[in-house]
Write an enzyme that holds these catalytic residues in place. Structure first.
Site, PDB file in Angstrom:
ATOM      1  N   CYS A 391       0.817  -1.207   0.000  1.00 12.96           N
ATOM      2  CA  CYS A 391       0.000   0.000   0.000  1.00 12.96           C
ATOM      3  C   CYS A 391       0.852   1.259   0.000  1.00 12.96           C
ATOM      4  O   CYS A 391       0.357   2.355  -0.259  1.00 12.96           O
ATOM      5  CB  CYS A 391      -0.949   0.009   1.204  1.00 12.96           C
ATOM      6  SG  CYS A 391      -2.377  -1.079   0.969  1.00 12.96           S
ATOM      7  N   LYS A 394       0.796   3.354  -3.247  1.00  8.65           N
ATOM      8  CA  LYS A 394      -0.351   4.135  -3.688  1.00  8.65           C
ATOM      9  C   LYS A 394       0.072   5.558  -4.012  1.00  8.65           C
ATOM     10  O   LYS A 394       0.977   6.123  -3.404  1.00  8.65           O
ATOM     11  CB  LYS A 394      -1.441   4.171  -2.609  1.00  8.65           C
ATOM     12  CG  LYS A 394      -2.234   2.880  -2.492  1.00  8.65           C
ATOM     13  CD  LYS A 394      -3.270   2.958  -1.397  1.00  8.65           C
ATOM     14  CE  LYS A 394      -4.359   3.964  -1.709  1.00  8.65           C
ATOM     15  NZ  LYS A 394      -5.184   3.576  -2.871  1.00  8.65           N
ATOM     16  N   ASP A 423     -16.648   6.779   0.182  1.00  8.69           N
ATOM     17  CA  ASP A 423     -16.831   5.436   0.719  1.00  8.69           C
ATOM     18  C   ASP A 423     -15.733   4.504   0.234  1.00  8.69           C
ATOM     19  O   ASP A 423     -15.014   4.782  -0.729  1.00  8.69           O
ATOM     20  CB  ASP A 423     -18.203   4.884   0.308  1.00  8.69           C
ATOM     21  CG  ASP A 423     -19.340   5.557   1.073  1.00  8.69           C
ATOM     22  OD1 ASP A 423     -19.141   5.861   2.262  1.00  8.69           O
ATOM     23  OD2 ASP A 423     -20.403   5.774   0.470  1.00  8.69           O
ATOM     24  N   ASP A 424     -15.615   3.358   0.924  1.00  6.15           N
ATOM     25  CA  ASP A 424     -14.556   2.416   0.603  1.00  6.15           C
ATOM     26  C   ASP A 424     -14.851   1.590  -0.643  1.00  6.15           C
ATOM     27  O   ASP A 424     -13.953   0.950  -1.184  1.00  6.15           O
ATOM     28  CB  ASP A 424     -14.324   1.466   1.787  1.00  6.15           C
ATOM     29  CG  ASP A 424     -13.738   2.202   2.983  1.00  6.15           C
ATOM     30  OD1 ASP A 424     -12.977   3.161   2.758  1.00  6.15           O
ATOM     31  OD2 ASP A 424     -14.046   1.824   4.116  1.00  6.15           O
ATOM     32  N   ASP A 464     -15.312  -6.133 -24.447  1.00  6.59           N
ATOM     33  CA  ASP A 464     -15.875  -7.428 -24.076  1.00  6.59           C
ATOM     34  C   ASP A 464     -17.367  -7.332 -23.787  1.00  6.59           C
ATOM     35  O   ASP A 464     -18.131  -8.271 -24.062  1.00  6.59           O
ATOM     36  CB  ASP A 464     -15.157  -7.981 -22.842  1.00  6.59           C
ATOM     37  CG  ASP A 464     -13.796  -8.578 -23.183  1.00  6.59           C
ATOM     38  OD1 ASP A 464     -13.627  -9.043 -24.323  1.00  6.59           O
ATOM     39  OD2 ASP A 464     -12.911  -8.555 -22.315  1.00  6.59           O
ATOM     40  N   GLY A 514     -11.946   3.481  -8.264  1.00  5.91           N
ATOM     41  CA  GLY A 514     -10.767   2.830  -8.802  1.00  5.91           C
ATOM     42  C   GLY A 514      -9.636   2.770  -7.809  1.00  5.91           C
ATOM     43  O   GLY A 514      -9.805   3.063  -6.614  1.00  5.91           O
ATOM     44  N   HIS A 515      -8.466   2.415  -8.314  1.00  6.86           N
ATOM     45  CA  HIS A 515      -7.288   2.232  -7.473  1.00  6.86           C
ATOM     46  C   HIS A 515      -6.075   2.708  -8.247  1.00  6.86           C
ATOM     47  O   HIS A 515      -5.947   2.456  -9.451  1.00  6.86           O
ATOM     48  CB  HIS A 515      -7.128   0.749  -7.114  1.00  6.86           C
ATOM     49  CG  HIS A 515      -6.014   0.481  -6.151  1.00  6.86           C
ATOM     50  ND1 HIS A 515      -6.095   0.778  -4.815  1.00  6.86           N
ATOM     51  CD2 HIS A 515      -4.778  -0.059  -6.346  1.00  6.86           C
ATOM     52  CE1 HIS A 515      -4.964   0.434  -4.215  1.00  6.86           C
ATOM     53  NE2 HIS A 515      -4.145  -0.086  -5.125  1.00  6.86           N
TER      54      HIS A 515
END
Length: 738
Positions: A391, A394, A423-424, A464, A514-515
């Site tokens: 982490c 990030k 929110d998570d 897709d 997203g991340h």
């Protein structure tokens, strides 16, 4: 694409002579901690010295233009193919024609000039400005096509070096093609002002030899009825080429930078703008303390001063002054392989040997951007920076929030918590009776332009869902940003997500979160949620005997992108910028268009062509549907240059693995190895492959054509009589190309 860690952005706007040479110089000795970006609307940049030879037919387009993709790739410079529509020195950012913004720390301008059509009161339908060169050459080709049907009548306005050389080049072209043409050269003053009398005399004889009518002391103007006149007489020429009078581009005057009376940005002797020391200018767009002619010979000499001073200002070192040459060699082409040379004074020489001399100089200059490009592998990351994993990798929250602040994703019904919430996780209320169709794609960047890569990554991930006839609903982003300063990471993330959201919004797909992490190179992917009526879903298992195979995009993107990535290691590689232009245009075509086109037509099976290549995805249909597929290889469309690149040894790293599928193929006639490689080539944002009843094939192709999709019928489905039958039968023939 791995690049060294950077702290600052140096942006070049325009791919003129000064910038092309300066980039080459900076590539040989990079500025530590500085990332280079070039913004230009064209991927080919004309070398002015060879343009008359191009028109006359002595050179090809490749001979006379710098391949900007190749130059940037070899120089470790990002390339953004766009125009700048607004320059804001206060905020230090550029507004681009694709709707995106680009921030900078230092800026250099080499944007050329625009024709001054004020004597005509503005543009005129019969007037073709010679600048910008890219649009002029396209108009010249149209004129040549017209000349095949009707003898042309042309007038060239401006008898300086450029206008005179262009006039004789056009006369040579028509004489070579045995096409009669009436050509006039018109000037408000004298022929070749500023040149020695001996040069004017020699040039006048060559104009007469080419049957060009010269009008001196004659002004061309436009009356209230939009009729062109030369003095008191109507100008009857069908085509009027404007080769005189230029002014600065509107973005310069509108930027707040100090400009001269013609709109060129004022610079000091160090090439810094008079208004902002972080902005430099060179070439035709710059107005010097002592005015200089708008000539390429000055732009070429300015390149070394520009590169030296950009390095110096960033590193806090003293700057040097640009000293324009008082005399220079002038070589004027005269249509045929003949030229006139002078160097100040009164003397001049002429002849075929002078043209050969000029040709040698010009080709040597262009070789700097082809065979002699520097090979500069990316340097190591900042050795003083420890990059964490887990982490700790990030992207910082400040950079993240700043980059996402201006995004305006479309919001679908049922989104209870999305990207605007803290929110998570995202919360989605799914409609009753609908199927959730979910797909995930993620891959490293093949091009170092975040906005363009964000668009393509989103389209690839949406594909897709379209292949199953579902409607995209929402998406989660997964982003890796290179190890740059947080300020640069924020800029990259903002551009990448702006590009992605552009395509997601067009698809009606909500970005819900997203991340982001740091890594050695840029990468992106999206988890896409789609919704569909279960009765309307398309699958791979429904192909039936007699179905026709319809492919909606040409193959070859894997090979093309591999060629691009080779340039930084091998500048003399087979890569060709215009081929990549075509590839990128196809990558940016959404498969939603093909999905829409076939609504109401029974589709028995469908897939999108991506990483496994055409044959790999056809094999999946064969296995799922328990059929054989017959492919007419000569009907499979290929991106231009694909076979040429393969024959020169270019291939994607996945190519060998994909070629394993050939054990399940049977060649009914021998198929060339290069074509087999193309059929196995892994595709990014590839097209859709439909299996549908023969009775609907013609209608499907017509519908696809109405959407602007040049689809092709490439084969058919066969009954698989035994388990030992080949999955795919290959029929050879000549190669179809786009």
């Amino acid at each position: 694409m791995i690049s060294p860690s950077a702290h600052y952005d140096l942006v070049f706007v325009g791919a003129g002579h000064s910038h092309a040479l300066a980039l080459r110089m900076l590539a040989m000795k990079p500025i530590p901690g500085v990332r280079l970006t070039l913004v230009s609307p064209d991927s080919l940049s004309a070398y002015s010295g060879m343009l008359p030879g191009l028109i006359a037919g002595h050179y090809t387009l490749d001979d006379t233009h710098v391949d900007v993709y190749r130059l940037c790739q070899a120089s470790g410079c990002r390339f953004i193919q766009a125009s700048v529509t607004q320059l804001d020195p206060q905020q230090r950012h550029l507004q681009l024609s694709d709707g995106s913004q680009l921030a900078y720390d230092w800026l250099s301008l080499d944007v050329g000039a625009t024709p001054d059509l004020s004597p005509l009161g503005g543009s005129h339908p019969r007037v073709v400005p010679v600048k910008p060169v890219a649009s002029f050459y396209a108009r010249w080709q149209q004129l040549c096509q017209h000349a095949e049907r009707q003898s042309p009548s042309l007038a060239v306005i401006g008898a300086g070096a450029g206008g005179t050389e262009m006039t004789l080049a056009m006369a040579q072209h028509f004489q070579r093609h045995q096409q009669p043409a009436q050509i006039q050269l018109i000037t408000s003053g004298n022929l070749l002002p500023g040149f020695p009398a001996s040069v004017r005399e020699k040039m006048h004889k060559r104009l007469q030899a080419h049957n060009v009518t010269l009008h001196t002391d004659s002004r061309v103007h436009c009356d209230a009825h939009q009729q062109l006149h030369m003095g008191d007489q109507p100008l009857t020429a069908q085509w009027v080429l404007w080769c005189t009078g230029v002014r600065g581009l509107p973005i310069l005057e509108n930027s707040g930078l100090e400009c001269d009376e013609r709109g060129f940005v004022r610079v000091t002797e160090t090439l810094q703008t008079a208004t902002d020391k972080r902005i430099f200018a060179a070439g035709d767009c710059a107005a010097f303390p002592t005015p200089l002619p708008k000539a390429g010979v000055y732009a070429v000499r300015q390149a070394r001063t520009l590169a030296t001073n950009l390095r110096a200002v960033i590193q806090g070192q003293p700057l040097v002054a640009y000293r324009p040459q008082s005399r220079f060699l002038s070589l004027l082409s005269t249509g045929g392989k003949d030229a006139i040379a002078s160097r100040g004074g009164r003397l001049s020489v002429a002849g075929h040997w002078v043209w050969r001399w000029k040709d040698h100089i010009d080709r040597a200059f262009m070789a700097k951007f082809d065979q002699q490009l520097p090979s500069m592998p990316p340097g190591p990351a900042d050795p003083d920076t420890l990059h964490c994993a887990g982490c700790g990798a990030k992207v910082g929250s400040d950079a993240l929030h700043e980059a996402l602040a201006e995004l305006q994703p479309v919001v679908n019904p049922g989104i209870e918590a999305g990207v605007d919430a803290a929110d998570d996780a995202a919360i989605i209320d799914w409609p009753a009776g609908q199927r959730l169709v979910q797909s995930l794609d993620f891959f490293p960047a093949f091009i170092d332009e975040p906005y363009l890569f964000g668009r393509i990554a989103a389209l690839h991930s949406l594909s897709d869902v379209y292949a199953m006839n579902a409607q995209p609903h929402s998406a989660l982003a997964n982003i890796t940003l290179p190890w740059h300063h947080p300020r640069l990471q924020s800029r990259d993330l903002q551009r990448m997500m702006a590009g992605a959201v552009r395509e997601l919004n067009a698809a009606g797909c909500t970005l819900v979160g997203g991340h982001t992490i740091e890594g050695p190179q840029m990468a992106a992917g999206f988890t896409v949620n789609g919704q569909a009526d279960p009765a309307q879903l398309w699958h791979k298992h429904g192909a039936r005997d007699g179905d026709r195979l319809i492919l909606t995009k040409p193959l070859g993107s894997g090979v093309q992108l591999a060629a691009l990535m080779q340039v930084s290691r091998e500048p003399s590689s087979a890569f060709h910028g215009p081929w990549l232009d075509t590839t990128l245009r196809h990558l940016l075509i959404s498969n939603h268009l093909a999905q829409q086109a076939l609504q109401g037509i029974p589709v028995n099976a469908c897939t999108d062509i991506t990483g496994f290549g055409l044959l790999g995805h056809l094999y999946e249909i064969s296995q799922q549907s328990q059929v054989s597929l017959s492919v007419d290889c000569h009907k499979v469309p290929l991106l231009p240059g694909t076979l040429s690149l393969i024959e020169q040894g270019v291939a994607s790293t996945l190519s060998d693995a994909n070629r394993q599928i050939l054990v399940h193929c049977q060649q009914q006639q021998p198929v060339a190895e290069a074509l087999l490689t193309a059929l196995c080539d892994p595709q990014t944002a590839g097209g859709l492959l439909f299996c549908l009843h023969a009775d609907y094939a013609k209608q499907a192709l017509q519908r696809l054509d109405s959407k602007g999709i040049a689809a092709a019928e490439i084969g058919k489905v066969l009954v698989k009589k035994t388990s030992n039958d080949a999955a795919i039968l290959l029929n050879s023939g000549h190669t179809g190309k786009v």
